[in-house]
Design an enzyme around this catalytic site. Structure first.
Site, PDB file in Angstrom:
ATOM      1  N   ASP A 266       0.827  -1.208   0.000  1.00 50.75           N
ATOM      2  CA  ASP A 266       0.000   0.000   0.000  1.00 50.75           C
ATOM      3  C   ASP A 266       0.864   1.263   0.000  1.00 50.75           C
ATOM      4  O   ASP A 266       0.666   2.169   0.808  1.00 50.75           O
ATOM      5  CB  ASP A 266      -0.947  -0.002   1.194  1.00 50.75           C
TER       6      ASP A 266
ATOM      7  N   LYS B   7       1.687   4.718  -1.006  1.00 53.19           N
ATOM      8  CA  LYS B   7       0.940   5.879  -1.496  1.00 53.19           C
ATOM      9  C   LYS B   7       1.353   7.078  -0.647  1.00 53.19           C
ATOM     10  O   LYS B   7       1.966   6.900   0.419  1.00 53.19           O
ATOM     11  CB  LYS B   7      -0.570   5.639  -1.424  1.00 53.19           C
TER      12      LYS B   7
ATOM     13  N   ASN C 284       0.872   7.179   3.140  1.00 50.14           N
ATOM     14  CA  ASN C 284       1.650   6.251   3.953  1.00 50.14           C
ATOM     15  C   ASN C 284       3.138   6.589   3.977  1.00 50.14           C
ATOM     16  O   ASN C 284       3.956   5.774   4.367  1.00 50.14           O
ATOM     17  CB  ASN C 284       1.442   4.810   3.475  1.00 50.14           C
TER      18      ASN C 284
ATOM     19  N   ASP D  13       2.293   2.589   8.030  1.00 53.39           N
ATOM     20  CA  ASP D  13       1.059   1.815   7.871  1.00 53.39           C
ATOM     21  C   ASP D  13       1.307   0.480   7.172  1.00 53.39           C
ATOM     22  O   ASP D  13       1.089   0.319   5.981  1.00 53.39           O
ATOM     23  CB  ASP D  13       0.002   2.616   7.125  1.00 53.39           C
TER      24      ASP D  13
ATOM     25  N   THR E 118      -4.580   0.384  -2.470  1.00 57.67           N
ATOM     26  CA  THR E 118      -5.494   1.499  -2.670  1.00 57.67           C
ATOM     27  C   THR E 118      -5.685   1.741  -4.159  1.00 57.67           C
ATOM     28  O   THR E 118      -4.712   1.736  -4.919  1.00 57.67           O
ATOM     29  CB  THR E 118      -4.919   2.766  -2.001  1.00 57.67           C
TER      30      THR E 118
END
Length: 127
Positions: free
Chosen positions: A24, A26, A29, A42, A63
């Site tokens: 994830d 992004k 994070n 995260d 995501t």
């Protein structure tokens, strides 16, 4: 910041005692410490691999807008899914655009990776 994220991914994928696929990557994070060094955060969706393992089969994680195409092929994934997400993050940085944007009429979605591909195939990239 981008170099810090790349170094963090290198650590997770190659230097850590167990290989970790974050799943994830992004902007939300990526945190900055007091010296503005990037820190990956995260790990709620992450996948830990055994040292001799390079691929794993798991349900889709991540995501929308940052998910690598491998997730949709129902095959084993590798650390490359994080590299893809990192590429989307870099596209956001250099283009000053979000990975997904609602167009003005609200009915359509603009996808940054599609825009980048279209620009590449049309020869509209500034080198």
């Amino acid at each position: 910041m981008a170099i810090g994220v790349a170094q963090g991914l290198t650590y997770l994928h190659e230097e850590c005692s167990k290989k970790i696929i974050h799943c994830d990557i992004k902007p939300q994070n990526i945190l900055l410490d007091e010296n503005n060094n990037a820190r990956i955060a995260d790990f709620g969706l992450s996948k830990i691999l055994m040292m001799d393992q390079s691929r794993t089969l798991t349900d889709i994680r991540g995501t929308k807008g940052y998910v690598a195409p491998e997730w949709f092929r129902n095959t084993k994934i590798t650390a490359k899914v994080d590299v893809y997400s990192f590429g989307v993050l870099l596209l956001e940085i250099v283009s000053c655009r979000r990975s997904l944007n609602d167009l003005e009429n609200g009915d359509e979605l603009s996808v940054l990776t599609d825009l980048a591909w279209d620009c590449y195939t049309e020869g509209n990239l500034i080198l």
